[in-house]
Design an enzyme around this catalytic site. Sequence first.
Site, mmCIF file in Angstrom:
data_model
loop_
_atom_site.group_PDB
_atom_site.id
_atom_site.type_symbol
_atom_site.label_atom_id
_atom_site.label_comp_id
_atom_site.label_asym_id
_atom_site.label_seq_id
_atom_site.Cartn_x
_atom_site.Cartn_y
_atom_site.Cartn_z
ATOM 1 N N GLU A 144 0.837 -1.204 0.000
ATOM 2 C CA GLU A 144 0.000 0.000 0.000
ATOM 3 C C GLU A 144 0.864 1.243 0.000
ATOM 4 O OE1 GLU A 144 -2.329 -0.296 3.551
ATOM 5 O OE2 GLU A 144 -3.017 -2.315 3.021
ATOM 6 N N LYS A 146 2.133 4.693 1.499
ATOM 7 C CA LYS A 146 2.218 5.259 2.841
ATOM 8 C C LYS A 146 1.826 6.735 2.718
ATOM 9 C CE LYS A 146 5.728 5.859 6.414
ATOM 10 N NZ LYS A 146 4.890 6.661 7.251
ATOM 11 N N ASP A 148 1.104 10.497 3.669
ATOM 12 C CA ASP A 148 1.821 11.380 4.579
ATOM 13 C C ASP A 148 0.856 12.368 5.215
ATOM 14 O OD1 ASP A 148 3.934 12.295 5.951
ATOM 15 O OD2 ASP A 148 4.875 13.370 4.292
ATOM 16 N N TYR A 256 -7.016 2.451 6.492
ATOM 17 C CA TYR A 256 -6.221 1.301 6.059
ATOM 18 C C TYR A 256 -6.056 0.199 7.101
ATOM 19 C CZ TYR A 256 -2.901 4.595 8.175
ATOM 20 O OH TYR A 256 -2.294 5.497 9.008
ATOM 21 N N LYS A 343 10.549 3.648 3.110
ATOM 22 C CA LYS A 343 10.363 5.085 2.870
ATOM 23 C C LYS A 343 11.170 5.550 1.663
ATOM 24 C CE LYS A 343 9.620 7.843 6.397
ATOM 25 N NZ LYS A 343 9.789 8.532 7.694
ATOM 26 N N CYS A 437 14.422 48.767 4.869
ATOM 27 C CA CYS A 437 13.549 48.232 3.825
ATOM 28 C C CYS A 437 14.237 48.416 2.470
ATOM 29 C CB CYS A 437 12.207 48.949 3.846
ATOM 30 S SG CYS A 437 11.189 48.552 2.409
ATOM 31 N N CYS A 440 11.977 51.221 0.489
ATOM 32 C CA CYS A 440 11.788 52.620 0.876
ATOM 33 C C CYS A 440 12.817 53.100 1.898
ATOM 34 C CB CYS A 440 10.368 52.839 1.396
ATOM 35 S SG CYS A 440 10.060 52.005 2.951
ATOM 36 N N CYS A 455 8.652 45.987 7.309
ATOM 37 C CA CYS A 455 8.840 47.403 7.022
ATOM 38 C C CYS A 455 7.595 48.090 7.577
ATOM 39 C CB CYS A 455 8.950 47.644 5.520
ATOM 40 S SG CYS A 455 8.717 49.384 5.107
ATOM 41 N N CYS A 461 5.482 52.909 1.735
ATOM 42 C CA CYS A 461 6.410 52.006 1.036
ATOM 43 C C CYS A 461 5.772 51.595 -0.301
ATOM 44 C CB CYS A 461 6.680 50.799 1.920
ATOM 45 S SG CYS A 461 7.737 49.572 1.169
HETATM 46 S S1 IVH Z 1 -0.718 0.581 8.773
HETATM 47 C C1 IVH Z 1 -0.067 -1.074 13.299
HETATM 48 N N1 IVH Z 1 -0.891 1.604 6.394
HETATM 49 O O1 IVH Z 1 2.518 5.652 8.667
HETATM 50 C C2 IVH Z 1 0.307 0.007 12.314
HETATM 51 N N2 IVH Z 1 0.014 2.956 8.117
HETATM 52 O O2 IVH Z 1 5.206 5.550 9.827
HETATM 53 C C3 IVH Z 1 -0.739 0.162 11.306
HETATM 54 N N3 IVH Z 1 0.599 5.245 7.391
HETATM 55 O O3 IVH Z 1 1.560 4.858 11.956
HETATM 56 C C4 IVH Z 1 -0.396 1.222 10.331
HETATM 57 N N4 IVH Z 1 -0.036 5.011 5.301
HETATM 58 O O4 IVH Z 1 0.175 6.664 10.594
HETATM 59 C C5 IVH Z 1 -0.511 1.810 7.660
HETATM 60 N N5 IVH Z 1 -1.148 2.373 4.225
HETATM 61 C C6 IVH Z 1 -0.779 2.592 5.477
HETATM 62 C C7 IVH Z 1 -0.252 3.817 5.915
HETATM 63 C C8 IVH Z 1 0.143 3.972 7.248
HETATM 64 C C9 IVH Z 1 0.460 5.839 6.195
HETATM 65 C C10 IVH Z 1 1.141 5.912 8.580
HETATM 66 C C11 IVH Z 1 0.535 5.508 9.886
HETATM 67 C C12 IVH Z 1 1.643 4.792 10.579
HETATM 68 C C13 IVH Z 1 2.830 5.520 10.024
HETATM 69 C C14 IVH Z 1 4.110 4.769 10.218
#
Ligand code: IVH
Length: 696
Positions: A144, A146, A148, A256, A343, A437, A440, A455, A461
């Site tokens: 999946e 991740k 942000d 998720y 990551k 500034c 001016c 300023c 200005c």
């Molecule tokens: S699963 C038991 N799935 O990334 C942990 N986390 O750096 C279950 N995050 O704590 C988390 N996308 O806040 C999971 N597809 C994804 C995610 C995800 C982002 C976050 C989440 C986690 C953190 C870890």
Amino acid sequence: MAKISKSAAKARIEALSQELKRHNYNYYVLNAPVITDFEFDLKMQELQALEALYPELILPDSPTQAVGSDSGSTYSAIFKQTGSALPDEKSMIHVPEARGAKFEQIAHKYPMLSLGNTYSEEDMLAFCTKIEAENGPDTEYSCELKFDGVAICLTYVDGRLKQAVTRGDGVKGDNVIDNVLTIKSIPRTLSGSGWPQEFEIRGEIFMPFAAFEALNREKEEIGEQPFANPRNAASGSLKLQSSAQVAGRGLDCVLYHMLGENLPFKTHTEAIAAAASWGLPTSDLSRIRQGGGQVLEFIKEWDTKRKSLPYATDGVVIKVNDLQLQKRLGFTAKSPRWATAYKFKPERALTPLLSIDYQIGRTGALTPVANLEPVPLSGTVVKRASLHNKDQMDLLDIRIGDWVYVEKGGEIIPKITGVELKKRPADARKPDFPTLCPDCGTPLVRDEDEAKHYCPNYSGCPTQIKASFVHFCSRDAMDILAGDATVDQLFGKGYIHVLSDLYHLGREQLLSLEGWKEKSCENFLASVDRSRSVPFDRVLYALGIRHIGKTTAKTLAKAFQNIDSLAAAGEAALAEIEDIGPIVAASVAEWFSREANRTLIEELRAAGLQMAGSAQQRSSDLLEGKSIVVSGVFSISREELKALIEANGGTSPGSVSSKTSYLLAGDKPGEAKVKKAGQLGIEIIDEDTFYKMIGR
Ligand code: IVH
């Protein structure tokens, strides 16, 4: 790791632990990190390696042993223990949204852990190999993205959303339910059937790039510090005290991870598919893969493809799909053994810093902007990068001639994240931060509680004057047909000095401007005339008072109803208003205390502008019960159209459904919306028809 003596390791472990706790605080509580995620992870890895070498030196509260907490109280305890000070209220004012809001604390039913993470492909393969050694090579993983954002835990009871709790310290978090209820993609009640009587579903609340850019643009316009990246913006927004303000922030959510007693699923994928069938927002980009090789392919595919997603992702999460197997693998103190995160390394470029420009904005704030040797980065060539303020420059200890690291984190302009000291030339020169500034020559000032220099020559200005005209005329303000170029021309000829001069311009003067003909003259004067009926809240916004964005202007208009009451209200009375903080209160009071501004108000009143009226006033019931979806480009902004719909008793949801009465389509409407309206037999109307419907 190279050999290190026990005493040296002890000192380094203590220093790193303290440093990481501070960075956790900056990141999770203040939403204002001072180092990149990558730098943080490197420090964490160093600490982990030292602790592995000397396990007896692991501190009881080591950051390697607990998840980063988003609750301020966790840190006051930590910093007190070690005798070092927490950033006080004053230094936190640089991040106004990090202060304040108090929420009900709720204990998590199941601890809310984080994930192990790595930047290395080998580590990822090792994770899979270890699991497959015990469970066979056909072990399935859910791969999946991740996302942000900020972790959130939603609880549904009898199909209704009961609470929404942040991670907090992993054991207890903040109930931010009122704010979460403003997020359109999160249903209050579930649809479909078969949901467990009670369950939790966890996920991420995030801010798409478009909403992030709009928010930062507005923040910069009103003289506030913009957010460093969409994650910080999402986190700051979720912890705002005012849900009305959160509603305007464009937050979104993806879920998720489902938890509960005796859930009827064999696999994680089944659980997520069921959640989607109940109307919960899930990702359709997750895929099942077998073996480390396939997992790496997924990672490589998304390291490129993620760049075209409309939201930020910082890696890929790999989860064992079989729930029985997840249970067998269990957890460490901090994270599950059945999942990990890979990551993505942030893309950054290294390039020489040629010079620094110091720019004055509309509110008088001075921003240092770095001119760089052009360098390619994520598909564009970067030539300029923001340095934010003097503190930021001091923190980086930046010199002209230095080689600097530039990153793009979804921000409008890239930022400088570090200096490569190894490449510092002998003649690198410390920049002279201006004291005057640049436009001016007025001595710059810095308020105690502001990060920026200003300023103070607000009415003299030239840059500030011109910028205040451009803002006054902008679409969301008075909507007068004058941008940078026209303002430059008018100002250059000496026709405009104060905002009210716009209402006294004659045809003769306009025709004397280069390139102006009868038609442009007519259009301009018509737009000036139309602006006399722009509602009071927009007039307030147009005045360009520092810290007054569109939402705050609406709040003030609603609370005071007219300019005289607002001008008469002192700082204390202003601060009493819900959603108005001390910074805004001080700014409004200071603006009205200036003689020149009070004269300006009188002149604008005499010119016929709306100086009274609540933003929420209804003008008719002509659209009562009608639901109108707006899509495409119009002669006025979509926000204004929506406001008109609401002012006439209608509603304007974001998507077409069987309940939609009309699709109001401008130029280039959304294809999906037009198609859906066609399928559902919903009438499509244009802008003119709409105006006729409301009698305009
Ligand atoms: S699963 C038991 N799935 O990334 C942990 N986390 O750096 C279950 N995050 O704590 C988390 N996308 O806040 C999971 N597809 C994804 C995610 C995800 C982002 C976050 C989440 C986690 C953190 C870890």
